[in-house]
Scaffold this motif. Structure first.
Motif, PDB file in Angstrom:
ATOM      1  N   ALA A   1       0.850  -1.192   0.000  1.00 60.93           N
ATOM      2  CA  ALA A   1       0.000   0.000   0.000  1.00 60.93           C
ATOM      3  C   ALA A   1       0.887   1.245   0.000  1.00 60.93           C
ATOM      4  O   ALA A   1       1.825   1.341   0.797  1.00 60.93           O
ATOM      5  N   ALA A   2       0.604   2.167  -0.896  1.00 59.11           N
ATOM      6  CA  ALA A   2       1.338   3.427  -0.936  1.00 59.11           C
ATOM      7  C   ALA A   2       0.636   4.386   0.019  1.00 59.11           C
ATOM      8  O   ALA A   2      -0.346   5.021  -0.322  1.00 59.11           O
ATOM      9  N   ALA A   3       1.138   4.431   1.235  1.00 62.98           N
ATOM     10  CA  ALA A   3       0.489   5.240   2.260  1.00 62.98           C
ATOM     11  C   ALA A   3       1.512   5.680   3.293  1.00 62.98           C
ATOM     12  O   ALA A   3       2.615   5.140   3.378  1.00 62.98           O
ATOM     13  N   GLU A   4       1.122   6.647   4.077  1.00 62.88           N
ATOM     14  CA  GLU A   4       1.955   7.107   5.186  1.00 62.88           C
ATOM     15  C   GLU A   4       1.077   7.294   6.411  1.00 62.88           C
ATOM     16  O   GLU A   4      -0.145   7.423   6.291  1.00 62.88           O
ATOM     17  N   VAL A   5       1.691   7.300   7.558  1.00 58.77           N
ATOM     18  CA  VAL A   5       0.972   7.511   8.813  1.00 58.77           C
ATOM     19  C   VAL A   5       1.512   8.810   9.408  1.00 58.77           C
ATOM     20  O   VAL A   5       2.517   8.819  10.114  1.00 58.77           O
ATOM     21  N   PRO A   6       0.857   9.948   9.098  1.00 55.37           N
ATOM     22  CA  PRO A   6       1.359  11.239   9.577  1.00 55.37           C
ATOM     23  C   PRO A   6       1.188  11.440  11.083  1.00 55.37           C
ATOM     24  O   PRO A   6       1.912  12.226  11.683  1.00 55.37           O
TER      25      PRO A   6
END
Length: 68
Positions: free
Chosen positions: A50-55
């Motif tokens: 998954a192309a995601a980030e956890v800001p």
């Protein structure tokens, strides 16, 4: 429906041929609910990227690709 489940698969021992053959992984599916609801003969193992980030905690932001 196609579920993508991260981590050790609850169906790991399905047709494994050893001592635990045909059993679900008890700590992941203690009552056998998943094993019964999603018949392992219809499950295909895969890797999901998954192309995601956890800001920040509790927030996942999609960063690339198409969103349906």
């Amino acid at each position: 429906m196609i579920p993508a489940i991260n981590g050790l698969p609850w169906w790991y021992f399905y047709k494994e041929g050893g001592r635990f053959d045909g059993q679900s992984v008890a700590c992941l599916d203690p009552a056998g609910t998943l094993f019964e609801a999603l018949d392992p003969k219809h499950v295909l193992g895969c890797v999901v990227h998954a192309a995601a980030e956890v800001p920040e905690p509790g927030v996942v932001r999609h960063t690339a690709g198409r969103v349906s």
